[in-house]
Design a protein around this motif. Structure first.
Motif, PDB file in Angstrom:
ATOM      1  N   GLU A 144      60.433 -26.592  43.165  1.00  0.00           N
ATOM      2  CA  GLU A 144      59.812 -27.879  42.853  1.00  0.00           C
ATOM      3  C   GLU A 144      58.633 -28.158  43.784  1.00  0.00           C
ATOM      4  O   GLU A 144      57.555 -28.593  43.342  1.00  0.00           O
ATOM      5  N   SER A 145      58.826 -27.908  45.064  1.00  0.00           N
ATOM      6  CA  SER A 145      57.758 -28.138  46.033  1.00  0.00           C
ATOM      7  C   SER A 145      56.566 -27.221  45.792  1.00  0.00           C
ATOM      8  O   SER A 145      55.404 -27.645  45.868  1.00  0.00           O
TER       9      SER A 145
ATOM     10  N   ALA B 107      58.466 -18.281  34.268  1.00  0.00           N
ATOM     11  CA  ALA B 107      58.443 -19.250  33.175  1.00  0.00           C
ATOM     12  C   ALA B 107      58.338 -20.676  33.718  1.00  0.00           C
ATOM     13  O   ALA B 107      57.617 -21.519  33.161  1.00  0.00           O
ATOM     14  N   PHE B 108      59.057 -20.951  34.807  1.00  0.00           N
ATOM     15  CA  PHE B 108      59.012 -22.281  35.418  1.00  0.00           C
ATOM     16  C   PHE B 108      57.600 -22.629  35.876  1.00  0.00           C
ATOM     17  O   PHE B 108      57.057 -23.691  35.545  1.00  0.00           O
ATOM     18  N   PHE B 109      56.993 -21.730  36.631  1.00  0.00           N
ATOM     19  CA  PHE B 109      55.666 -22.015  37.169  1.00  0.00           C
ATOM     20  C   PHE B 109      54.582 -21.973  36.077  1.00  0.00           C
ATOM     21  O   PHE B 109      53.592 -22.704  36.170  1.00  0.00           O
TER      22      PHE B 109
ATOM     23  N   ASN C  91      49.901 -26.952  41.693  1.00  0.00           N
ATOM     24  CA  ASN C  91      49.141 -27.828  40.800  1.00  0.00           C
ATOM     25  C   ASN C  91      48.130 -28.687  41.543  1.00  0.00           C
ATOM     26  O   ASN C  91      47.199 -29.221  40.931  1.00  0.00           O
ATOM     27  N   SER C  92      48.311 -28.844  42.850  1.00  0.00           N
ATOM     28  CA  SER C  92      47.377 -29.670  43.622  1.00  0.00           C
ATOM     29  C   SER C  92      46.201 -28.863  44.165  1.00  0.00           C
ATOM     30  O   SER C  92      45.248 -29.442  44.695  1.00  0.00           O
TER      31      SER C  92
ATOM     32  N   LEU D  76      58.038 -35.834  35.837  1.00  0.00           N
ATOM     33  CA  LEU D  76      59.376 -35.432  36.253  1.00  0.00           C
ATOM     34  C   LEU D  76      59.533 -35.497  37.763  1.00  0.00           C
ATOM     35  O   LEU D  76      60.558 -35.977  38.276  1.00  0.00           O
ATOM     36  N   HIS D  77      58.533 -35.020  38.474  1.00  0.00           N
ATOM     37  CA  HIS D  77      58.637 -34.944  39.925  1.00  0.00           C
ATOM     38  C   HIS D  77      58.666 -36.327  40.571  1.00  0.00           C
ATOM     39  O   HIS D  77      59.341 -36.525  41.585  1.00  0.00           O
ATOM     40  N   ARG D  78      57.946 -37.275  39.982  1.00  0.00           N
ATOM     41  CA  ARG D  78      57.864 -38.604  40.580  1.00  0.00           C
ATOM     42  C   ARG D  78      58.928 -39.564  40.068  1.00  0.00           C
ATOM     43  O   ARG D  78      59.145 -40.632  40.663  1.00  0.00           O
TER      44      ARG D  78
END
Length: 223
Positions: free
Chosen positions: A179-180, A105-107, A186-187, A120-122
């Motif tokens: 998170e990483s 679900a997270f990914f 996504n990149s 969120l990450h930045r």
């Protein structure tokens, strides 16, 4: 147009702008234009650029937590929340399957909303109060992962000391790795992994290792 609809349009435009340019470089003029409203209306609704960015973080944080908790079943109305029943490496159910579904679900969420995840990450690099919002998100997710790992460890016969000392560290490591991996996935521009493939990578890394620790097979630098 109802206020909530107009405000959602503003937040959508702001998330896209902050994800593309970062907090400092994002332009309120561009955000207003993207939302199809005047800049004074953005300020009327959301008061300031700082408040707008905070609103974006809180919206994306709530959506991500809801997705993860829904994946693990932590919010089920029938009370069938996180319960351990599977031993790491056993292929069982319980905590193992709940963690797996939560990671999927997270990914899936971070892949479907890459701009929201980027915000969120930045955000933690932009100082207070933004870092505090992101710390709250991480704490919520880590608490849930700790619960699942801890119950699995205790049910597998581990002593309380292991559950308290080791599981907390493993949960923090797993959340950081997730998170990483979300940023990495996504990149990618070629051979983009599916959410399940990314989740499987993390399960192989963490859950298999936890299973070995529970069995007493721990790594030692003196081996």
């Amino acid at each position: 147009m109802p206020r909530e609809v107009r405000e959602r349009q503003m937040l959508d435009a702001a998330v896209a702008g902050f994800a593309r340019h970062g907090y400092q470089a994002a332009s309120m003029d561009d955000i207003a234009e993207e939302a199809g409203v005047s800049k004074p209306l953005v300020y009327l609704y959301l008061k300031s650029k700082e408040d707008l960015f905070t609103a974006c973080i809180r919206r994306e944080r709530a959506a991500l937590v809801e997705a993860v908790r829904g994946g693990t079943g932590a919010d089920r109305a029938d009370g069938d929340g996180p319960r351990a029943g599977g031993v790491p490496g056993s292929g069982g159910s319980g905590a193992e399957q709940q963690l797996w579904r939560g990671l999927c679900a997270f990914f899936a969420h971070t892949a479907a909303r890459p701009e929201g995840w980027s915000v969120l990450h930045r955000a933690h690099t932009q100082g207070e109060p933004f870092a505090r919002e992101v710390a709250g998100l991480r704490a919520e997710i880590t608490e849930l992962v700790t619960l699942l790992l801890g119950r699995a460890a205790v049910d597998a016969g581990c002593d309380e000391e292991f559950a308290e000392r080791e599981v907390s560290g493993l949960a923090h490591a797993m959340v950081g790795a997730a998170e990483s991996l979300a940023v990495w996935a996504n990149s990618r521009t070629d051979a983009v992994p599916s959410p399940k493939e990314t989740a499987a990578t993390l399960m192989n890394f963490c859950w298999t290792g936890l299973g070995q620790m529970i069995k007493g097979a721990r790594w030692s630098p003196h081996r």
